[in-house]
Design a protein around this motif. Structure first.
Motif, short mmCIF file in Angstrom:
data_model
loop_
_atom_site.label_atom_id
_atom_site.label_comp_id
_atom_site.label_asym_id
_atom_site.label_seq_id
_atom_site.Cartn_x
_atom_site.Cartn_y
_atom_site.Cartn_z
N PRO A 1 0.76 -1.25 0.00
CA PRO A 1 0.00 0.00 0.00
C PRO A 1 0.79 1.30 0.00
O PRO A 1 0.36 2.27 -0.62
CB PRO A 1 -0.86 -0.14 1.26
CG PRO A 1 -1.10 -1.59 1.38
CD PRO A 1 0.17 -2.24 0.93
N THR A 2 1.92 1.36 0.67
CA THR A 2 2.63 2.65 0.73
C THR A 2 3.58 2.88 -0.45
O THR A 2 4.23 3.93 -0.51
CB THR A 2 3.46 2.76 2.02
OG1 THR A 2 4.40 1.67 2.04
CG2 THR A 2 2.58 2.70 3.26
N LYS A 3 3.63 1.92 -1.37
CA LYS A 3 4.51 2.06 -2.52
C LYS A 3 4.04 3.17 -3.46
O LYS A 3 2.89 3.61 -3.38
CB LYS A 3 4.62 0.75 -3.30
CG LYS A 3 5.33 -0.38 -2.56
CD LYS A 3 6.81 -0.10 -2.37
CE LYS A 3 7.61 -1.30 -1.91
NZ LYS A 3 7.34 -1.71 -0.54
N THR A 4 4.93 3.60 -4.35
CA THR A 4 4.61 4.65 -5.31
C THR A 4 3.32 4.30 -6.08
O THR A 4 2.47 5.15 -6.29
CB THR A 4 5.78 4.84 -6.29
OG1 THR A 4 6.97 5.07 -5.54
CG2 THR A 4 5.54 6.01 -7.23
N LEU A 5 3.21 3.06 -6.53
CA LEU A 5 1.94 2.52 -7.03
C LEU A 5 1.52 1.45 -6.04
O LEU A 5 2.09 0.35 -6.02
CB LEU A 5 2.10 1.93 -8.43
CG LEU A 5 0.85 1.28 -9.00
CD1 LEU A 5 -0.26 2.32 -9.22
CD2 LEU A 5 1.15 0.55 -10.32
N GLY A 6 0.56 1.79 -5.19
CA GLY A 6 0.20 0.89 -4.10
C GLY A 6 -1.21 0.38 -4.20
O GLY A 6 -2.12 1.09 -4.64
N LEU B 1 -5.34 -0.88 -11.14
CA LEU B 1 -5.70 -0.39 -12.48
C LEU B 1 -6.25 1.03 -12.39
O LEU B 1 -5.95 1.87 -13.24
CB LEU B 1 -6.73 -1.33 -13.11
CG LEU B 1 -6.16 -2.62 -13.69
CD1 LEU B 1 -7.27 -3.63 -13.98
CD2 LEU B 1 -5.33 -2.36 -14.95
N GLU B 2 -7.05 1.30 -11.37
CA GLU B 2 -7.62 2.64 -11.24
C GLU B 2 -6.56 3.67 -10.86
O GLU B 2 -6.63 4.82 -11.27
CB GLU B 2 -8.75 2.65 -10.19
CG GLU B 2 -10.04 2.04 -10.70
CD GLU B 2 -10.44 2.58 -12.06
OE1 GLU B 2 -10.37 3.80 -12.28
OE2 GLU B 2 -10.80 1.75 -12.93
N ARG B 3 -5.57 3.28 -10.09
CA ARG B 3 -4.56 4.23 -9.63
C ARG B 3 -3.45 4.42 -10.66
O ARG B 3 -2.70 5.40 -10.61
CB ARG B 3 -3.97 3.77 -8.30
CG ARG B 3 -5.05 3.69 -7.22
CD ARG B 3 -4.50 3.26 -5.88
NE ARG B 3 -4.11 4.44 -5.11
CZ ARG B 3 -3.60 4.37 -3.89
NH1 ARG B 3 -3.38 3.22 -3.32
NH2 ARG B 3 -3.31 5.48 -3.25
N LEU B 4 -3.37 3.51 -11.62
CA LEU B 4 -2.31 3.57 -12.63
C LEU B 4 -2.40 4.84 -13.48
O LEU B 4 -1.38 5.43 -13.83
CB LEU B 4 -2.44 2.33 -13.53
CG LEU B 4 -1.19 1.78 -14.21
CD1 LEU B 4 -0.01 1.70 -13.26
CD2 LEU B 4 -1.50 0.41 -14.80
N ASP B 5 -3.61 5.28 -13.76
CA ASP B 5 -3.80 6.48 -14.59
C ASP B 5 -3.14 7.70 -13.96
O ASP B 5 -2.70 8.60 -14.67
CB ASP B 5 -5.29 6.77 -14.78
CG ASP B 5 -5.93 5.80 -15.75
OD1 ASP B 5 -7.17 5.70 -15.75
OD2 ASP B 5 -5.17 5.15 -16.50
N ALA B 6 -3.11 7.73 -12.64
CA ALA B 6 -2.57 8.90 -11.94
C ALA B 6 -1.09 8.79 -11.64
O ALA B 6 -0.49 9.70 -11.07
CB ALA B 6 -3.34 9.09 -10.63
#
Lengths: 362, 219
Positions: free
Chosen positions: A184-189, A232-237
């Motif tokens: 969770p705390t990773k750059t893409l978590g 997948l949802e957080r990848l766009d940002a």
């Protein structure tokens, strides 16, 4: 005036509706592990990193484990790892029956020292496993050359290195394989454990998939569809988040630079880009500073309070170590400050002010 | 409390979204209050046992066998030749004589160290695999000291992702599993590793979903 070390709340609020739609997809599909969302995530990560293959698994630790098993590392083998890193870098070596060999790290990059790696090589060395810690990559040009010259595998613990690139090559793709963690705390978590193995090697990828998908291998580790949906949802940002982290880091630099030499801000890499998964300072009276900041409601993380070769579980019976004075020195001084894309500039200023107050009073 | 069979409903979807939102808001991602509460409630339903949640059945079985001290060179008798059992034993380099059990609603494997020297406490330790959480009346019939229970999507519990729980009457084993599942840490001091542990943790979303959707009933 509290400042959390990390928060996903705002990020999740922004993608709540599309995430709900993906979860309805999941319910209709009926597969809750290793399903179409995980497969889509694999394609997206492969595209972003340039990997020919990306194989989703349940955690970063499992990704390390499966990578070592796929390489055939086992009893009688040694794997050279840095002494200053998260525990799983070494524990996964032990769990395939091999011996971790601890080497020192370089000040500034916190990555394994190539000269130390050369000194650590033996006729049992099966692999070299550098770690890209906090914000920059290890000296991969030197390490790749060492691995090539000695005919040993280069496997990257690139758990923290989403977005890190050197000479146009993404972290994880310099050797036979690498891995990513979506803790969770990773750059893409994600919102729980999740990980991925990345590689350009077709045969290696096939072996990884076999290990990760077949219960009979003992290494089966499917990714939960819920976590794939979140990712997948957080990848766009992600690109914007990386930029914002860089801006926040620059603000920290401006707020803390004057405290040198009692506080040392992160050094820029000699080569490659810098992606601030963690904003790590080195500081005098680190433990007292942690308590002081806690009184102000400011959360921090000590990465890492003890080098791996000084852990109770690693002894001369199950590991080997070269001298690691830099790792020991860092373990008494390093401190991670709050860092996530939704951290506000005002919060950064609050943290800097509290740190400044500490050193004025001590 | 006992757990009765259930069907998936729209309420389950809402429970999932609510859990996701709570987890993101609280920052409790892995092995926190929901996991603790799930362990407590599962344990209350099966008197005399301590429960430790884990990432998946194979991971949980690996924790149990490692906690019991099983490793390379051991010989074990196992009733089941299931892929999960074979895989974990292979990974530990443990030699097993495996038998297929008679068909049963409950998959049971009996792993007993077969003779020879070894830890007296582990000799005869009976570990079973289940696809539903046991209750107090179930436990007596199992004649087990430890059960590894599948709580994942294909199980009776129908969790939202891979998930499992270890039920045991052995307090020392329970403590050892708790440490081994989180990289050998004692839960008090972070980044101090007392054993070469694993990452076999249940995340809060999985636990929250099970708390919301398992049909807990009063005894």
């Amino acid at each position: 005036m509290s400042v959390a070390f990390y928060s996903a709340a705002a990020s999740l609020r922004r993608c709540a509706d599309p995430l709900a739609a993906r979860l309805r997809e999941m319910a209709q599909d009926g597969r809750f592990v290793d399903g179409p969302l995980a497969a889509r995530l694999e394609q997206e990560i492969a595209r972003r990193t340039g990997a020919a293959h990306a194989i989703a698994v349940n955690s970063g630790t499992d990704a390390l484990q499966i990578m070592l098993a796929a390489q055939g590392v086992g009893p009688g083998d040694e794997v050279i790892v840095p002494a200053y890193t998260f525990f799983a870098t070494a524990s996964t070596v032990a769990h395939v029956g091999a011996t971790p060999v601890f080497v020192d790290v370089l000040p500034g990059s916190y990555a394994m020292d190539p000269a130390a790696v050369e000194a650590a090589l033996s006729d049992r060395t099966a692999a070299i496993m550098p770690v890209h810690l906090f914000s920059q990559m290890a000296d991969m040009r030197a390490l790749a050359e060492i691995a090539r010259r000695h005919g040993v595998a280069l496997l990257e613990d690139s758990a923290e290195a989403m977005g890190m690139v050197l000479d146009g090559v993404h972290a994880g793709l310099w050797g036979r394989a690498g891995m990513l963690s979506f803790f969770p705390t990773k750059t893409l978590g994600a919102l729980g454990d999740a990980g991925m193995v990345v590689t350009a090697d077709d045969a290696f990828a096939a072996r990884v998939r076999e290990l990760a998908r077949d219960e009979a291998t003992g290494f089966a580790s499917p990714m939960d569809e819920v976590q794939a949906a979140v990712l997948l949802e957080r990848l766009d940002a992600l690109d914007g988040d990386i930029r914002t982290r860089g801006e926040l880091a620059a603000r920290y630099d401006d707020g803390l630079r004057a405290l040198a030499p009692r506080v040392r801000v992160p050094q820029p890499p000699r080569d490659g880009n810098q992606v601030f998964y963690v904003y790590l300072i080195e500081c005098d009276a680190r433990d007292e500073l942690v308590l002081h900041l806690r009184e102000y409601g400011i959360e921090t993380e000590v990465y890492y309070p003890r080098p791996l070769n000084e852990q109770p579980c690693f002894t001369t019976a199950n590991s080997r170590s070269l001298p690691t004075p830099t790792a020991r020195h860092l373990s008494g001084r390093a401190l991670g400050l709050p860092m996530y894309a939704d951290l506000s500039p005002a919060d950064v200023d609050t943290v800097c002010a509290a740190i400044t107050r500490f050193y004025e009073e001590h | 409390m006992t757990i009765a069979p259930r069907r998936e409903t729209a309420a389950d979807q809402r429970a999932l979204l609510a859990t996701l939102t709570e987890v993101a808001a609280t920052g409790e991602f892995i092995l926190r209050s929901r996991c603790t509460e799930l362990e407590r409630r599962l344990g209350d339903a099966c008197a005399g046992t301590t429960v430790r949640v884990a990432a998946a059945p194979s991971a949980a079985l690996l924790l149990v066998l490692t906690a019991l001290g099983h490793g390379a060179g051991d010989h074990i008798t196992a009733e089941s030749g299931s892929d999960t059992v074979r895989g974990v034993l292979s990974r530990l380099s443990v030699t097993a004589r495996c038998y297929e059990p008679d068909p049963s609603p409950t998959v049971v494997s009996d792993l007993r160290r077969a003779g020879g020297a070894g830890d007296a406490a582990a000799h005869g330790h009976r570990v079973v695999l289940l696809d539903r959480p046991p209750t107090t009346p179930d436990w007596a019939a199992l004649r087990a000291t430890t059960a590894v229970v599948d709580l994942g999507p294909a199980s009776h519990a129908r969790g939202i992702g891979a998930a499992a729980a270890v039920f045991t009457t052995d307090a020392r084993l329970a403590e050892r599993v708790r440490m081994l599942r989180n990289h050998g840490q004692d839960g008090v001091t972070r980044f101090l590793h007392h054993a070469v542990g694993f990452n076999s943790r249940m995340d809060e979303i999985a636990a929250g979903y099970l708390l919301a959707t398992l049909p807990w009933t009063a005894p």
